[in-house]
Scaffold this active site. Structure first.
Site, PDB file in Angstrom:
ATOM      1  N   LYS A 163       0.864  -1.181   0.000  1.00  0.00           N
ATOM      2  CA  LYS A 163       0.000   0.000   0.000  1.00  0.00           C
ATOM      3  C   LYS A 163       0.902   1.233   0.000  1.00  0.00           C
ATOM      4  O   LYS A 163       1.928   1.258   0.689  1.00  0.00           O
ATOM      5  CB  LYS A 163      -0.889  -0.031   1.250  1.00  0.00           C
ATOM      6  CG  LYS A 163      -1.917   1.094   1.327  1.00  0.00           C
ATOM      7  CD  LYS A 163      -2.810   0.926   2.562  1.00  0.00           C
ATOM      8  CE  LYS A 163      -3.894   1.993   2.649  1.00  0.00           C
ATOM      9  NZ  LYS A 163      -4.770   1.823   3.821  1.00  0.00           N
ATOM     10  N   SER A 177      -9.748   1.772   2.906  1.00  0.00           N
ATOM     11  CA  SER A 177      -8.897   2.529   2.026  1.00  0.00           C
ATOM     12  C   SER A 177      -7.848   1.713   1.288  1.00  0.00           C
ATOM     13  O   SER A 177      -7.245   2.222   0.341  1.00  0.00           O
ATOM     14  CB  SER A 177      -8.181   3.613   2.848  1.00  0.00           C
ATOM     15  OG  SER A 177      -7.327   3.019   3.814  1.00  0.00           O
ATOM     16  N   SER A 227      -9.910  -0.594   7.099  1.00  0.00           N
ATOM     17  CA  SER A 227      -9.355  -0.496   5.748  1.00  0.00           C
ATOM     18  C   SER A 227      -8.607  -1.710   5.215  1.00  0.00           C
ATOM     19  O   SER A 227      -8.251  -1.744   4.040  1.00  0.00           O
ATOM     20  CB  SER A 227      -8.441   0.713   5.642  1.00  0.00           C
ATOM     21  OG  SER A 227      -9.228   1.872   5.533  1.00  0.00           O
TER      22      SER A 227
HETATM   23  N1  GLN Z   1     -13.334   3.999   6.488  1.00  0.00           N
HETATM   24  C1  GLN Z   1     -12.664   4.469   7.649  1.00  0.00           C
HETATM   25  C2  GLN Z   1     -12.286   5.924   7.489  1.00  0.00           C
HETATM   26  O1  GLN Z   1     -12.613   6.462   6.499  1.00  0.00           O
HETATM   27  C3  GLN Z   1     -11.459   3.611   7.959  1.00  0.00           C
HETATM   28  C4  GLN Z   1     -10.278   3.946   7.161  1.00  0.00           C
HETATM   29  C5  GLN Z   1      -9.101   3.123   7.531  1.00  0.00           C
HETATM   30  O2  GLN Z   1      -9.221   2.082   8.168  1.00  0.00           O
HETATM   31  N2  GLN Z   1      -7.941   3.607   7.156  1.00  0.00           N
HETATM   32  O3  GLN Z   1     -11.674   6.512   8.315  1.00  0.00           O
END
Ligand code: GLN
Length: 484
Positions: A76, A151, A175
């Site tokens: 990532k 994400s 994410s």
């Molecule tokens: N969807 C969550 C957010 O927008 C989690 C994102 C993540 O785990 N990085 O913060």
């Protein structure tokens, strides 16, 4: 070649039936070919990958290789990679070449893995659909009109489409698990502090945790074994040695106590998903597990609490992007205030700005007690719910996400509905617990994920349960059409 698991690839490489260069070329070709549609890579590192593959082959010839030597991986783009652009999905870091490797990257490189490239992601890991990337949205390989989840959507889509055997992701509120669920793969979020955050660009430091996005639990176990363990460079790293997470995979699960939280199966959950999860739990029951209903009474507070704490921490972490030391700088600033203001307004995208503003607000004098402090207190109650539950059960099982992958554009203008997608995942991060998402079925051709949560440092157990399920089923072997 691209359908083999890590264990199989490892055996093929060691017996010299394939070389790492062949394997790397194969995955690079696939990545180049399909990336045009899926947009799951921000950067492909072909030359570097081939050089690493050649040294892996040399190590394999000399017999000094470990189990991961010569196997390709994608990271990532939140993990710093020495000499390679590390953008975090943001215009702010579009020109940032990291001067050092994240611990996760360094450990996997030491293990002999070959880096194919850096995967697309929501900007600064803020999002649940991968539509917040400066580099454009990622498409779900199961239906390219739909989101892959976020994400870590680039990593999830790349693994699902077999563009890489495995990838890394990070999970602040879901994410790793949510994109794994939406792309039909296996994603593990370890206990907070289990995997070093050194060199992993910070979003919300008390929640962030790196982990694997893999095809199987056994593959995830191999990767976790290589990255887990204390790191003196991360002050929140758990001072506890890692384990051989592959060792317990084959353990019998009879007598396993499964808790089913009644709050997870309410009206918010699509009926088809409920049925699929129930069927999967029954399968574990047939293998000897015992199921009971439990209560996590503060579940409904987890989304509001998360969306106070995560923005608060992000507003503080992202203060470092000032246009002075690194990253984007606006053209011809008039003075220092103009430099800060325009660099930040031009460098950050909409969602990141929304979070910075929310975070600054909840931390400001006068509102701190009403929002931030209150959220911290509720965070403790959410954690206590799990603590109570784990005195009676070994694992907690439920859905990973309330819906399957939604359409691109469907929720971008409605942040609340986007945030509500995180209902089953964020509480795990607030409590700091480990959880894994595995594929357990399909609704209208779209994968459904099941989340298995355990007590602190129970990764071996989670991987064991997931592996046992994968021995009895073949959902994890399904492949999206068009990527053969
Ligand atoms: N969807 C969550 C957010 O927008 C989690 C994102 C993540 O785990 N990085 O913060």
């Amino acid at each position: 070649m691209h359908n083999h698991t890590l264990t199989e690839l490892s055996a093929l490489l060691r017996s010299r039936q394939i070389s790492s260069v062949e394997l790397t070329e194969h995955f690079l070709r696939r990545s180049e070919k399909y990336n045009a549609n899926l947009n799951c890579y921000i950067t492909l590192t072909a030359d570097m990958a081939l050089a690493q593959a050649r040294s892996a082959d040399a190590a394999l010839r000399q017999g000094g290789a470990g189990p991961l030597t010569g196997i390709p991986i994608a990271h990532k783009d939140i993990f710093c990679t020495d000499g390679i652009r590390t953008s975090c999905g943001s215009r702010m870091l579009d020109n940032f070449i990291a001067p050092y490797d994240a611990t996760v990257v360094a450990r996997l490189q030491q293990a002999g893995m070959v880096l194919l490239g850096k995967t697309n992601m929501d900007e600064y890991a803020m999002g649940s659909s991968n539509e917040n990337s400066y580099y454009g949205p990622v498409r779900n390989p199961w239906d390219q009109q739909r989101v892959p989840g976020g994400s870590s959507g680039g990593s999830a889509a790349a693994v699902a489409a077999r563009l890489t055997p495995i990838a890394t992701g990070t999970d602040t509120g879901g994410s790793i698990r949510q994109p794994a669920a939406m792309c039909g793969i296996t994603g593990l979020k370890p206990t907070y502090g289990r995997v070093s955050r050194y060199g992993m660009i910070a979003f919300a430091s008390s929640l962030d945790q790196g982990g694997p996005l893999a095809r199987t639990a056994a593959d995830a176990a191999m990767l976790l074994t290589a990255v887990a363990g204390f790191d003196p460079r991360d002050s929140t790293s758990a001072d506890q040695a890692g384990e051989d997470y592959s060792a317990a995979l084959t353990r019998d699960i009879s007598g396993l106590r499964i808790g089913i939280p009644k709050q997870y199966f309410d009206a918010n959950l699509a009926a088809e998903i409920k049925e699929i999860i129930t069927t999967a739990v029954r399968q574990l029951e047939r293998a000897g597990a015992r199921v009971s209903e439990i209560s996590l009474p503060n579940t409904h507070l987890s989304v509001p609490v998360y969306y106070v704490i995560a923005p608060a921490e992000c507003s503080s972490n992202l203060a470092r992007y000032d246009g002075v030391r690194f990253g984007y700088r606006c053209d011809q600033p008039q003075d220092l205030a103009d430099l800060y203001c325009r660099s930040r307004s031009e460098g950050f995208g909409r969602e990141v700005k929304r979070r910075i503003m929310t975070g600054t607000y909840v931390l400001s004098a006068g509102y701190y007690d009403a929002y931030y402090l209150k959220a911290q207190r509720l965070r403790r109650l959410i954690r206590d719910d799990f603590h109570t539950a784990f005195s009676n059960v070994d694992v907690i099982i439920g859905p990973t996400s309330p819906t399957t992958a939604f359409r691109l554009g469907e929720k971008v203008d409605d942040p609340i509905s986007m945030y509500l997608n995180d209902i089953y995942t964020v509480s795990i991060n607030l409590a700091g617990l480990p959880a894994i998402s595995i594929p357990v079925g399909f609704v209208n051709g779209l994968p459904v994920g099941m989340q298995i949560t355990g007590n602190y440092f129970s990764e071996s157990r989670l991987l064991n349960v997931a592996h046992q399920y994968q021995q009895m089923t073949d959902w994890h072997k399904r492949m999206p059409a068009g990527f053969n």
